[in-house]
Design an enzyme around this catalytic site. Structure first.
Site, PDB file in Angstrom:
ATOM      1  N   GLU A  70     -11.704 -21.788  29.994  1.00  0.00           N
ATOM      2  CA  GLU A  70     -11.956 -20.655  29.111  1.00  0.00           C
ATOM      3  C   GLU A  70     -11.848 -21.222  27.662  1.00  0.00           C
ATOM      4  OE1 GLU A  70      -9.496 -16.981  29.950  1.00  0.00           O
ATOM      5  OE2 GLU A  70     -10.659 -16.947  31.884  1.00  0.00           O
ATOM      6  N   GLU A  92     -12.824 -17.824  38.827  1.00  0.00           N
ATOM      7  CA  GLU A  92     -11.617 -16.954  38.509  1.00  0.00           C
ATOM      8  C   GLU A  92     -12.305 -15.512  38.820  1.00  0.00           C
ATOM      9  OE1 GLU A  92      -8.891 -17.059  35.240  1.00  0.00           O
ATOM     10  OE2 GLU A  92      -8.819 -19.426  35.092  1.00  0.00           O
TER      11      GLU A  92
HETATM   12  O1  AHR Z   1      -5.587 -16.011  36.015  1.00  0.00           O
HETATM   13  C1  AHR Z   1      -5.016 -15.544  34.891  1.00  0.00           C
HETATM   14  C2  AHR Z   1      -5.578 -16.047  33.538  1.00  0.00           C
HETATM   15  O2  AHR Z   1      -6.726 -15.454  33.319  1.00  0.00           O
HETATM   16  C3  AHR Z   1      -5.998 -17.509  33.673  1.00  0.00           C
HETATM   17  O3  AHR Z   1      -4.991 -18.398  33.146  1.00  0.00           O
HETATM   18  C4  AHR Z   1      -7.020 -17.732  32.564  1.00  0.00           C
HETATM   19  O4  AHR Z   1      -7.988 -18.638  32.821  1.00  0.00           O
HETATM   20  C5  AHR Z   1      -7.628 -16.242  32.693  1.00  0.00           C
HETATM   21  O5  AHR Z   1      -7.847 -15.515  31.370  1.00  0.00           O
END
Ligand code: AHR
Length: 488
Positions: A175, A298
């Site tokens: 990110e 994610e």
């Molecule tokens: O999964 C939780 C968080 O969500 C992670 O650390 C991040 O990459 C995302 O914003």
């Protein structure tokens, strides 16, 4: 009762479902690593080399293909040297992102590889671009993978590991548009090229490199990264969480919700399809042969934390609704297997849409766990494209079906999203024998497992099918997920 007609269109050029689509993610966040996976050698909780047995044994049943670690946002503040060497002398640091707790670094590089060995899965490490130097990242790769005499490899040996490990995938930052440094895509593309240059290959095993990709609908990020750096990457990531009304910050509740909120979450889950189509279209402009994978590293539901739990620990319960979210995601990932080469649900234990929850020595499997379990035969199967004709509920198709083929067998999974009505599905499928059929459903939309009733939601044998002539007839109860294995 919804009536759905389905026809299969077998195609030997159809893509194979990459097993990595069933991947996982474990971050130093809340009780995800500590308590959830790592209890330490001296714990009264039964463990193998500090890793809790009950959790690892439960996860092994899922045939986990790959595990991403150490974050998430944590990755861009993680300094790997703090997490090697004798545990008692490892640096204690502050976990700024998640709950402001002390991170004692007892779970580090050696423990991660031990976990992957116990799980029998591939390794996906995310490096620190946001607050770490190129040298630090480069030395980490040397520490983990160099077989020769070199300062970092020698240090690894002093710390008890002779042979190099294998890194299968390496993420260059996480990110980077947000918690990983708030960079512009143009700047990150250059940083990616620079950091990636020093992710050296030592020995015979090439490392697949994953660049930090877009947040949800940020197609410009994908375009800039592909245009400026696609030759240097094997994968480009995408993050998208399933949120009530598709709005950030998370709202609603994991267990207390209305029928309208049931559909809001399922609609947000189905939106993954549109995201993949649009990001893939951008990627196609620069990579028509689809060499670069879209890595959805994610995904999953994100609700406000459970009442009376620590803020920043992202602990949430998990109901039948979450199980449907997972099943719908898998059907979407299967359909896009030509581009989606990996997906990692967030997260494996005790955080967000988890597989298992723990409380002291207790452990339960969530409804989402069961989806991974009953869908696992899809891993590595060839997609059999399917066309469905049927009604919609709340603007979404009432049913979703996915079929893959492997070694003379079909695996078919079907979802009925309607919380009130059943659905019948007739599928023209030249199959001869059902070898296994299971169903995951429950009395209520918010049914879930608790430490008092850990098996309240779990799959049971499915008897609502018949196989006649060339057709399979399925009678799906309301809000259900069915998995059928057939031979032909
Ligand atoms: O999964 C939780 C968080 O969500 C992670 O650390 C991040 O990459 C995302 O914003």
């Amino acid at each position: 009762m919804h009536e759905i007609q389905a026809s299969l269109h077998p195609d030997e050029n159809a893509p194979v479902v990459n097993p990595n689509i069933y991947g996982h993610f474990a971050e130093h966040l809340g009780r995800g690593i500590y308590e959830g996976l790592w209890v330490g050698l001296d714990s009264e909780i039964p463990n193998r080399k500090g890793l809790r047995k009950d959790v690892v044994d439960a996860l092994k049943e899922l045939c986990i293909p790959v595990l991403r670690w150490p974050g998430g946002c944590f990755a861009d503040e993680y300094h790997w040297k703090d997490g090697v060497g004798p545990r008692e002398s490892r640096k204690r640091v502050y976990n700024t992102h998640w709950g402001g707790v002390v991170e004692n670094n007892h779970f580090g590089t050696h423990e991660f590889f031990e976990l992957c060995e116990q799980l029998g899965c591939k390794t996906y490490i995310c490096g620190n671009v946001g607050s770490g130097a190129v040298q630090e990242m480069s030395e980490w790769v040397e520490y983990m993978t160099s077989p020769s005499e070199s300062p970092m490899a020698d240090w690894r040996r002093q710390n008890g590991r002779q042979d190099p490990w294998k890194i299968d995938y390496f993420g260059v930052g996480n990110e980077s548009w947000g918690c990983g440094g708030h960079m512009r895509p143009e700047y990150y593309a250059d940083e990616y090229r620079r950091y990636n240059t020093f992710v050296r290959t030592y020995g015979p095993n090439p490392i697949e490199r994953i660049a930090c990709g877009a947040n949800a609908t940020d197609y410009k990020w994908t375009e800039v990264l592909m245009e400026r750096a696609h030759q240097h990457m094997n994968g480009l990531s995408l993050h998208n969480y399933t949120l009530l009304d598709e709005k950030w910050p998370p709202s609603g509740s994991s267990t207390e919700f209305s029928e309208q909120e049931w559909f809001s979450i399922l609609k947000a889950a189905v939106a993954m399809d549109d995201l993949i189509v649009k990001h893939s279209t951008v990627m196609d402009q620069f990579d028509a042969e689809r060499r670069v994978g879209l890595v959805v590293d994610e995904w999953g539901t994100w609700y406000p934390e459970e009442p009376a739990t620590v803020r920043g620990f992202l602990f949430q319960q998990n109901t039948l609704r979450d199980a449907l979210v997972a099943a719908l995601h898998f059907h979407i990932f299967h359909r896009h297997s030509a581009r989606v080469t990996m997906a990692n649900i967030a997260q494996m234990v005790n955080v967000l849409q988890a597989m298992v929850l723990t409380e002291g020595p207790g452990m339960l499997r969530t409804p989402t766990y069961w989806v991974f379990e009953i869908f696992k035969l899809h891993q590595g199967g060839r997609l059999v494209p399917i066309h469905l004709k049927g009604p919609e509920v709340h603007g979404l198709p009432a049913a979703s079906v996915s079929v893959t083929e492997k070694d003379g067998s079909y695996t078919l999974t079907a979802v009925n999203i309607d919380p009130n009505d059943g659905a019948t599905i007739a599928i023209d499928l030249k199959a001869r024998l059902v070898s296994k059929a299971r169903i995951l459903t429950a009395a209520q939309m918010n049914s879930h497992n608790t430490f008092d009733q850990p098996n309240h939601v779990q799959p049971v044998e499915f008897v609502g099918y018949s196989l006649s002539e060339s057709k399979l007839h399925l009678n799906l109860p309301s809000k259900s997920i069915v998995a059928v294995d057939l031979t032909f």
